[in-house]
Design an enzyme around this catalytic site. Structure first.
Site, PDB file in Angstrom:
ATOM      1  N   GLY A   8      47.254  53.315  45.018  1.00  0.00           N
ATOM      2  CA  GLY A   8      47.542  52.480  46.190  1.00  0.00           C
ATOM      3  C   GLY A   8      49.046  52.475  46.393  1.00  0.00           C
ATOM      4  O   GLY A   8      49.791  51.987  45.539  1.00  0.00           O
ATOM      5  N   ASN A  11      52.117  48.091  50.109  1.00  0.00           N
ATOM      6  CA  ASN A  11      53.245  47.197  49.820  1.00  0.00           C
ATOM      7  C   ASN A  11      53.409  46.885  48.336  1.00  0.00           C
ATOM      8  O   ASN A  11      54.503  47.027  47.781  1.00  0.00           O
ATOM      9  CB  ASN A  11      53.086  45.896  50.609  1.00  0.00           C
ATOM     10  CG  ASN A  11      53.410  46.103  52.081  1.00  0.00           C
ATOM     11  OD1 ASN A  11      54.187  46.988  52.437  1.00  0.00           O
ATOM     12  ND2 ASN A  11      52.815  45.285  52.927  1.00  0.00           N
ATOM     13  N   GLY A  13      51.904  48.409  45.712  1.00  0.00           N
ATOM     14  CA  GLY A  13      52.014  49.633  44.919  1.00  0.00           C
ATOM     15  C   GLY A  13      53.402  50.235  45.001  1.00  0.00           C
ATOM     16  O   GLY A  13      54.041  50.521  43.971  1.00  0.00           O
ATOM     17  N   ASP A  32      47.395  57.662  46.823  1.00  0.00           N
ATOM     18  CA  ASP A  32      46.839  56.892  47.942  1.00  0.00           C
ATOM     19  C   ASP A  32      45.883  57.795  48.698  1.00  0.00           C
ATOM     20  O   ASP A  32      45.966  59.024  48.624  1.00  0.00           O
ATOM     21  CB  ASP A  32      47.945  56.404  48.881  1.00  0.00           C
ATOM     22  CG  ASP A  32      47.503  55.207  49.730  1.00  0.00           C
ATOM     23  OD1 ASP A  32      47.898  54.063  49.411  1.00  0.00           O
ATOM     24  OD2 ASP A  32      46.752  55.422  50.708  1.00  0.00           O
ATOM     25  N   ARG A  81      41.334  42.057  54.649  1.00  0.00           N
ATOM     26  CA  ARG A  81      40.225  41.590  55.482  1.00  0.00           C
ATOM     27  C   ARG A  81      40.572  41.792  56.955  1.00  0.00           C
ATOM     28  O   ARG A  81      41.658  41.449  57.400  1.00  0.00           O
ATOM     29  CB  ARG A  81      39.955  40.113  55.192  1.00  0.00           C
ATOM     30  CG  ARG A  81      38.693  39.618  55.845  1.00  0.00           C
ATOM     31  CD  ARG A  81      37.892  38.685  54.947  1.00  0.00           C
ATOM     32  NE  ARG A  81      38.654  37.512  54.568  1.00  0.00           N
ATOM     33  CZ  ARG A  81      38.187  36.262  54.682  1.00  0.00           C
ATOM     34  NH1 ARG A  81      36.989  36.039  55.156  1.00  0.00           N
ATOM     35  NH2 ARG A  81      38.903  35.251  54.292  1.00  0.00           N
ATOM     36  N   ARG A  87      34.040  37.686  53.365  1.00  0.00           N
ATOM     37  CA  ARG A  87      34.519  37.983  52.000  1.00  0.00           C
ATOM     38  C   ARG A  87      33.610  38.978  51.283  1.00  0.00           C
ATOM     39  O   ARG A  87      34.056  39.795  50.489  1.00  0.00           O
ATOM     40  CB  ARG A  87      34.577  36.686  51.182  1.00  0.00           C
ATOM     41  CG  ARG A  87      35.808  35.915  51.454  1.00  0.00           C
ATOM     42  CD  ARG A  87      35.891  34.638  50.649  1.00  0.00           C
ATOM     43  NE  ARG A  87      37.021  33.864  51.114  1.00  0.00           N
ATOM     44  CZ  ARG A  87      38.279  34.109  50.775  1.00  0.00           C
ATOM     45  NH1 ARG A  87      38.571  35.100  49.957  1.00  0.00           N
ATOM     46  NH2 ARG A  87      39.260  33.381  51.250  1.00  0.00           N
ATOM     47  N   ASN A  94      36.190  46.880  48.658  1.00  0.00           N
ATOM     48  CA  ASN A  94      37.198  47.020  47.597  1.00  0.00           C
ATOM     49  C   ASN A  94      36.574  47.362  46.245  1.00  0.00           C
ATOM     50  O   ASN A  94      37.151  48.121  45.456  1.00  0.00           O
ATOM     51  CB  ASN A  94      38.069  45.760  47.511  1.00  0.00           C
ATOM     52  CG  ASN A  94      39.106  45.734  48.628  1.00  0.00           C
ATOM     53  OD1 ASN A  94      39.320  46.736  49.317  1.00  0.00           O
ATOM     54  ND2 ASN A  94      39.751  44.605  48.823  1.00  0.00           N
ATOM     55  N   ARG A 150      56.260  31.835  40.520  1.00  0.00           N
ATOM     56  CA  ARG A 150      56.438  30.967  41.698  1.00  0.00           C
ATOM     57  C   ARG A 150      56.720  29.529  41.251  1.00  0.00           C
ATOM     58  O   ARG A 150      57.646  28.884  41.748  1.00  0.00           O
ATOM     59  CB  ARG A 150      55.179  31.007  42.573  1.00  0.00           C
ATOM     60  CG  ARG A 150      55.070  32.292  43.370  1.00  0.00           C
ATOM     61  CD  ARG A 150      53.816  32.307  44.233  1.00  0.00           C
ATOM     62  NE  ARG A 150      53.799  33.498  45.080  1.00  0.00           N
ATOM     63  CZ  ARG A 150      52.703  34.146  45.439  1.00  0.00           C
ATOM     64  NH1 ARG A 150      51.514  33.730  45.032  1.00  0.00           N
ATOM     65  NH2 ARG A 150      52.779  35.207  46.226  1.00  0.00           N
ATOM     66  N   HIS A 174      43.226  32.932  40.245  1.00  0.00           N
ATOM     67  CA  HIS A 174      44.378  33.113  41.118  1.00  0.00           C
ATOM     68  C   HIS A 174      44.244  32.172  42.312  1.00  0.00           C
ATOM     69  O   HIS A 174      43.182  32.086  42.906  1.00  0.00           O
ATOM     70  CB  HIS A 174      44.348  34.570  41.579  1.00  0.00           C
ATOM     71  CG  HIS A 174      45.593  35.015  42.239  1.00  0.00           C
ATOM     72  ND1 HIS A 174      46.828  34.504  41.940  1.00  0.00           N
ATOM     73  CD2 HIS A 174      45.800  35.930  43.207  1.00  0.00           C
ATOM     74  CE1 HIS A 174      47.727  35.105  42.680  1.00  0.00           C
ATOM     75  NE2 HIS A 174      47.129  35.963  43.456  1.00  0.00           N
TER      76      HIS A 174
END
Ligand code: NAD
Length: 310
Positions: A8, A11, A13, A32, A81, A87, A94, A150, A174
């Site tokens: 991948g 962004n 990766g 990719d 998505r 979902r 995925n 964070r 997460h």
């Protein structure tokens, strides 16, 4: 030189590749599905080498064969998505991508440690574990380092201190179901509770919980990638240098914390064999309840996965 394959080249990766190169950690293969994307980004990174002072190989390809012999494989492939997609649709797509990648990893990089990043994190990691049939310690998911960094940043900002001096750990799933261990947080060796009142800490935890969503709100399309990639790069470094850093990450649990057969964010030692050890901390009733809640939502995800004919 170690070899790291990053699957991948979007962004997360590509930014991971950038951080790995900047620290001269390993030769890198970028993979990719989009023709020309990993090739162009790989070349672009190499052009910056004299200026940024790195000397690693970076090779972009659309072929999984090139991951042959990788010591670490980072999995960041997937789609976001799209309107009209629920979902379940996203999980199905995925998980299929992860399944294909995992069988290539098993074939071409059978000794690799896999760091799984794509969402839904704890479920995609399980797909990779099942499909590679690797020893569970060699598949690990990245989420806790990100949630923790964070939280650490928000504490540092509030106190006006050096961010690296803030130590804090976030366990569990997460995002919504994360479990911040505020009583273990510290700044320069001092307990956080001596420096900020509990209400303020709770407000920082709430901001951490919504950290990803806050960025999506600004970006509108796409999600965070600088801090996620920095989190992955730290994990890659711990594996390739066999540092055995004590970090929170999604590990496949076999009885630890009372859970069996799921990936869940717990403190681990990360080294050349992947999850060298799961650290079992004594948790308060409140922390255990929060972790149970996290585990419950992961189990729901596993049920959904098992109901799909992949
Ligand atoms: P992105 O869309 O920028 O990149 C995804 C890349 O995957 C694209 O370049 C796409 O072409 C590629 N891809 C799609 N199908 C593929 C296939 N079959 N084989 C190989 N490559 C394929 O997305 P991003 O922002 O880089 O995010 C990547 C993933 O990481 C997403 O699932 C995202 O939700 C997840 N993520 C997780 C965390 C975390 O904390 N675990 C944090 C941020 C992002």
């Amino acid at each position: 030189m170690n070899k790291v394959a990053v699957i991948g080249s979007g962004n997360v990766g590509a930014t991971t590749v950038y951080y790995i190169a900047e620290r001269n950690l390993a030769d890198i293969v970028m993979v990719d599905v989009v023709e020309g994307l990993p090739q162009s980004k790989g070349l672009d990174f190499l052009h910056a080498a004299p200026l940024r002072q790195y000397n690693v190989g970076i090779f972009g390809t659309n072929s999984y064969r090139e991951i042959a012999g990788a010591d670490v494989v980072v999995f960041t492939a997937g789609i976001a998505r799209k309107p009209g997609m629920d979902r379940m649709d996203l999980l199905k797509i995925n998980a299929k991508i992860a399944k294909t990648a995992a069988s290539a990893i098993a074939q071409y990089a059978p000794n690799a440690v896999v760091i799984s990043v794509s969402n839904p994190l704890d479920i995609i990691a399980l797909v990779i574990l099942r499909e590679t049939a690797f020893h569970p310690q060699r598949v690990v998911g990245m989420a806790g380092v990100l949630d923790s960094t964070r939280f650490r940043y928000f504490i540092a900002e509030k106190l006006g201190v050096w961010p690296g001096d803030v130590k804090a750990m976030v366990l569990g799933g997460h995002g919504d179901t994360m479990v911040p261990l505020k009583r273990y947080a510290s700044v320069g060796g001092l307990p956080l509770s001596e420096l900020i009142d509990e209400m303020t800490v709770d407000a920082l935890i709430e901001r951490t919980r919504n950290g990803g969503a806050e960025i999506v709100r600004h970006l509108k399309t796409g999600s965070a990638y600088y801090a996620p990639a920095a989190s992955v790069a730290k994990m890659v470094e711990s594996v390739v240098k066999d540092e055995k850093r004590l970090i929170p990450a999604a590990a496949f649990l076999r009885g630890e914390y009372g859970y069996e057969g799921i990936f869940l964010g717990v403190p681990i030692l990360l080294g050349k064999n992947g999850v060298e050890k799961v650290i079992e901390l004594p948790l308060s009733d409140e922390e255990k309840r929060a972790l149970d809640n996290s585990a419950h939502s992961v189990l729901e995800g596993v049920k959904t996965l098992d109901s799909l004919a992949l």
